[in-house]
Design a protein around this motif. Structure first.
Motif, PDB file in Angstrom:
ATOM      1  N   PHE A  44      -0.560  13.565  -0.249  1.00 37.39           N
ATOM      2  CA  PHE A  44      -0.138  13.285  -1.622  1.00 37.39           C
ATOM      3  C   PHE A  44       0.993  14.250  -1.953  1.00 37.39           C
ATOM      4  N   ALA A  45       1.779  13.921  -2.948  1.00 38.51           N
ATOM      5  CA  ALA A  45       2.907  14.780  -3.289  1.00 38.51           C
ATOM      6  C   ALA A  45       3.093  14.839  -4.788  1.00 38.51           C
TER       7      ALA A  45
ATOM      8  N   ALA B 248       8.373  14.248  -4.682  1.00 41.48           N
ATOM      9  CA  ALA B 248       8.456  12.904  -4.112  1.00 41.48           C
ATOM     10  C   ALA B 248       9.747  12.220  -4.546  1.00 41.48           C
TER      11      ALA B 248
ATOM     12  N   VAL C 264       6.650  10.661   1.078  1.00 43.36           N
ATOM     13  CA  VAL C 264       5.576  11.623   0.836  1.00 43.36           C
ATOM     14  C   VAL C 264       5.536  12.698   1.927  1.00 43.36           C
TER      15      VAL C 264
ATOM     16  N   THR D   3       5.714  16.703   1.151  1.00 46.82           N
ATOM     17  CA  THR D   3       4.678  17.684   1.450  1.00 46.82           C
ATOM     18  C   THR D   3       5.228  18.844   2.274  1.00 46.82           C
TER      19      THR D   3
END
Length: 212
Positions: free
Chosen positions: A28-29, A34, A41, A45
């Motif tokens: 997830f970002a 993002a 993504v 990250t």
């Protein structure tokens, strides 16, 4: 939390171990990162880790701790799904090819470690404990086997440093000795590579070099 810890312990000796959650599945970002990464993504990250490390280094500088602190940056395995190992074969999981096991390691200690110094000496994460013990003058436990070796000179970028390992075992599935690498493939068959001549592990020499 890491920055808070450093600020709290700036007048004492401290050890900080920070295992980032990124880059790891599920990924997830933050929306701002993002967006900067055009919705990618994976890139976001990586940027998250980069910013985090930057904040820690900035904190050490702000507290005038940078010339009295050794920072080690590395990872426990190669890239997982969606990431590239470049010229290396394999990735996280599976046989112990270089894409699984070989990790770049950066050490940072202004005034002690020369900037831009590179080495091909082999060390492993198991060497961190005995190396740091040597650095601070601590004794290693004697009630258990310590697999790691003191590799402090390598970490500090000393001249003409060499690996403390004559043989390095990658669990039970690979063995490294100098430039030679023996690895058990997915079918349980051993393959032999000369990493100096064949970093991509594409030319199996097991049958040609049975003595090795």
């Amino acid at each position: 939390e890491a920055v808070r810890f450093i600020n709290k312990n700036k007048d004492a000796h401290f050890f900080l171990y920070l295992p980032h959650a990124y880059v790891h599945l599920p990924r997830f970002a933050r929306l701002d990162l993002a967006s900067k990464a055009d919705g990618n993504v994976d890139r976001a990250t990586v940027e998250e880790v980069d910013r985090s490390v930057g904040r820690i280094l900035d904190t050490l500088r702000d507290q005038n701790l940078d010339e009295n602190t050794l920072v080690i940056f590395t990872s426990d395995n190669g890239p997982a799904r969606g990431m590239s190992a470049g010229p290396l074969r394999g990735h996280k999981g599976g046989p112990k090819y270089e894409g699984h096991m070989r990790e770049p390691t950066l050490t940072w200690w202004p005034g002690t470690i020369p900037a831009g110094k590179k080495t091909e000496a082999i060390i492993a994460s198991i060497d961190v404990l005995p190396s740091l013990a040597k650095l601070v003058g601590a004794n290693l436990p004697t009630d258990r086997i310590i697999d790691g070796q003191n590799s402090l000179d390598v970490l500090l970028g000393k001249q003409n440093e060499t690996s403390a390992h004559d043989i390095l075992y990658y669990e039970i599935d690979a063995i490294r000795r100098d430039n030679w690498k023996l690895v058990r493939n997915a079918k349980g068959v051993f393959e032999l590579y000369n990493l100096k001549a064949d970093l991509a592990e594409s030319n199996d020499l097991a049958k040609k070099r049975p003595r090795i």
